[in-house]
Design a protein around this motif. Structure first.
Motif, PDB file in Angstrom:
ATOM      1  N   GLU A  23       7.650-103.501 -18.957  1.00 45.96           N
ATOM      2  CA  GLU A  23       8.265-103.971 -20.210  1.00 45.96           C
ATOM      3  C   GLU A  23       7.164-104.350 -21.183  1.00 45.96           C
ATOM      4  O   GLU A  23       6.244-105.087 -20.833  1.00 45.96           O
ATOM      5  N   ASP A  24       7.266-103.826 -22.412  1.00 49.98           N
ATOM      6  CA  ASP A  24       6.188-104.019 -23.388  1.00 49.98           C
ATOM      7  C   ASP A  24       6.317-105.289 -24.219  1.00 49.98           C
ATOM      8  O   ASP A  24       5.353-105.721 -24.838  1.00 49.98           O
ATOM      9  N   GLU A  25       7.519-105.885 -24.276  1.00 52.82           N
ATOM     10  CA  GLU A  25       7.673-107.086 -25.099  1.00 52.82           C
ATOM     11  C   GLU A  25       7.377-108.320 -24.249  1.00 52.82           C
ATOM     12  O   GLU A  25       8.154-108.658 -23.361  1.00 52.82           O
ATOM     13  N   ASP A  67      11.916-100.475 -18.206  1.00 53.58           N
ATOM     14  CA  ASP A  67      12.503-100.449 -19.551  1.00 53.58           C
ATOM     15  C   ASP A  67      12.217 -99.090 -20.177  1.00 53.58           C
ATOM     16  O   ASP A  67      11.068 -98.660 -20.227  1.00 53.58           O
ATOM     17  N   GLY A  69      12.696 -98.397 -23.246  1.00 60.52           N
ATOM     18  CA  GLY A  69      12.228 -98.595 -24.613  1.00 60.52           C
ATOM     19  C   GLY A  69      10.767 -98.993 -24.667  1.00 60.52           C
ATOM     20  O   GLY A  69      10.422-100.115 -25.015  1.00 60.52           O
ATOM     21  N   LYS A 116      20.777-103.378 -22.268  1.00 60.05           N
ATOM     22  CA  LYS A 116      20.382-104.483 -23.142  1.00 60.05           C
ATOM     23  C   LYS A 116      21.456-104.679 -24.207  1.00 60.05           C
ATOM     24  O   LYS A 116      22.005-103.687 -24.672  1.00 60.05           O
TER      25      LYS A 116
HETATM   26 CA    CA Z   1      10.788-102.536 -24.621  1.00 57.51          CA
END
Ligand code: CA
Length: 243
Positions: A23-25, A67, A69, A116
């Motif tokens: 997950e990038d966030e 994720d 995204g 999500k």
């Molecule tokens: Ca993401």
């Protein structure tokens, strides 16, 4: 404790169930990790999708939460890369309403998905179910090959042969094939297949079953034109010993 130089790689053995969160966030990843840790699991976060496959190989997690995204990385390619090298359960995190994404993810070998915005209790429940499935709670290990017609399964090694040719299937697809082969020439109801291959609580998720059966038929068709899994409309599926 392993002695230096003689044990397994230090990251290869771990006591607690380990979950790799891709997950990038950062703030969101921290929140996910917090919920997973509160459930007693060890949560490790990889923020860069490009590093995820390598980290998965190094850290040997028991489950990957992926994720889709992610910036700069094709999440599909990442999923395919993971599937080529490991049977680790993968739970996808997708955008709400992206039905096509979910179907594609399941076809590529993801075990489950969650949309999500996340419900964290649901996330924990889905992870728990995927882990239990992977740990073999829903089928009996056995050493003898299981046969039905041209299909032969080695349950210990998850090896599948169709007409003598090896066919690569996902862990979920294997559980489906195994259950169908155990009931060779008999109709197995949709609900029974869903509960066997995915677990309790999945009896009504018929789209999961449709996608998995479609995927299996496609893989079998590559090596044999003989029909293997018959649709019994309104009831379920039947594996056939004769085409
Ligand atoms: Ca993401």
């Amino acid at each position: 404790m392993a002695l230096p130089g003689v044990g397994l790689p230090e990251t290869g053995v771990h006591d607690r169930t380990r979950i790799l969160v891709v997950e990038d966030e950062p703030e969101f990843a921290d929140l996910v990790a917090l919920w997973l840790e509160r459930s007693g699991w060890e949560a490790l976060v990889v923020g860069d999708g490009a590093l995820a496959a390598g980290e998965c190989h190094r850290l040997r997690p028991d489950l990957v939460l992926l994720d889709l995204g992610l910036p700069n990385v094709d999440g599909w390619e990442l999923l395919e890369t993971l599937r080529r090298s490991t049977d680790v359960p993968v739970v996808l995190v997708t955008a709400r309403g992206a039905e096509a994404d979910r179907v594609r993810g399941l076809r590529l070998g993801a075990d489950d998905y969650i949309t999500k915005p996340l419900s964290f209790p649901e996330l924990v429940a889905r992870v728990e179910t995927a882990l239990r499935r992977a740990q073999g709670g829903v089928f009996e290990p056995t050493h003898r090959p299981l046969r039905c017609g041209i299909v032969s399964l080695e349950v210990e090694s998850h090896r599948v042969e169709v007409a003598g040719v090896e066919v690569h299937v996902t862990p979920t697809e294997f559980r489906l094939l195994q259950h169908l082969a155990e009931h060779c020439d008999r109709v197995v109801p949709h609900r029974e297949l869903l509960e066997t291959a995915w677990g309790p609580g999945y009896a009504d998720e018929t789209h999961l079953l449709q996608v998995a059966i479609g995927s299996l038929r496609g893989k079998i068709a590559v090596v044999s034109s003989q029909p293997v899994i018959a649709t019994v409309y309104g009831l379920g599926y039947r594996m056939m010993s004769e085409g």
